[in-house]
Design an enzyme around this catalytic site. Sequence first.
Site, PDB file in Angstrom:
ATOM      1  N   ASP A   7      67.644  -8.735  21.215  1.00  0.00           N
ATOM      2  CA  ASP A   7      67.496  -8.602  22.667  1.00  0.00           C
ATOM      3  C   ASP A   7      68.407  -7.446  23.064  1.00  0.00           C
ATOM      4  O   ASP A   7      69.612  -7.632  23.244  1.00  0.00           O
ATOM      5  CB  ASP A   7      67.895  -9.898  23.365  1.00  0.00           C
ATOM      6  CG  ASP A   7      67.768  -9.796  24.876  1.00  0.00           C
ATOM      7  OD1 ASP A   7      66.870  -9.084  25.364  1.00  0.00           O
ATOM      8  OD2 ASP A   7      68.590 -10.428  25.583  1.00  0.00           O
ATOM      9  N   GLU A  66      62.544  -6.802  21.747  1.00  0.00           N
ATOM     10  CA  GLU A  66      61.858  -6.840  23.039  1.00  0.00           C
ATOM     11  C   GLU A  66      61.492  -5.423  23.471  1.00  0.00           C
ATOM     12  O   GLU A  66      62.282  -4.495  23.318  1.00  0.00           O
ATOM     13  CB  GLU A  66      62.751  -7.496  24.093  1.00  0.00           C
ATOM     14  CG  GLU A  66      62.045  -7.717  25.405  1.00  0.00           C
ATOM     15  CD  GLU A  66      62.879  -8.506  26.393  1.00  0.00           C
ATOM     16  OE1 GLU A  66      62.275  -9.131  27.276  1.00  0.00           O
ATOM     17  OE2 GLU A  66      64.125  -8.498  26.303  1.00  0.00           O
ATOM     18  N   ASP A 138      71.854 -14.210  25.919  1.00  0.00           N
ATOM     19  CA  ASP A 138      71.319 -13.062  25.172  1.00  0.00           C
ATOM     20  C   ASP A 138      70.971 -13.445  23.738  1.00  0.00           C
ATOM     21  O   ASP A 138      69.986 -12.963  23.182  1.00  0.00           O
ATOM     22  CB  ASP A 138      72.310 -11.896  25.191  1.00  0.00           C
ATOM     23  CG  ASP A 138      72.540 -11.383  26.605  1.00  0.00           C
ATOM     24  OD1 ASP A 138      71.597 -10.848  27.194  1.00  0.00           O
ATOM     25  OD2 ASP A 138      73.663 -11.548  27.120  1.00  0.00           O
TER      26      ASP A 138
END
Length: 179
Positions: A7, A66, A138
């Site tokens: 992430d 991502e 996160d």
Amino acid sequence: MLILGIDPGSRITGYGVIDVATPKPRYVASGCIRLQDAVLPQRLARIYAGIAELIAQHRPGELAIEQVFMARNPDSALKLGQARGAAIVCAANHGLPVNEYGPRQIKQAVTGSGGATKEQVQHMVVAILGLDRSPQADAADALAIALTHAHARRGLIQQGSFGGHRTRRRGATWRDFKP
């Protein structure tokens, strides 16, 4: 086989490692690479070094990350893109295939709803991996990204249902994986 989920962020980059050698994904590790006290070039170098260290320690077979989403602040979006770039280059330099997933796709794969909240994603990560507590936000997002890739690898994600996933492997493009 292990999947490393990332992430990306220019201040905090979350990571999550899962083992997909069995039918039920198994938690291996998660955490955050914290970057607050440095100028951007130093933070990007720290992202690269941190991910290189994770790759050396866990020896994942693939990386999932991502995709960039449109932020309200263009400067934030550019910094996020640069953080993603550092992670992607690190994975590529270590010979790992890089798989990208959009935020709605991750939420859909993990919770069943593309509009899920961060709390719902965290709850499902805990439930799916059988964790006794919720990882930091996160790190939970990174685990969700890794789980999304695990679902995609097993064909549990219908590519046409919410945009499909883009995969980079040994010269292949996302078009090679379209139905």
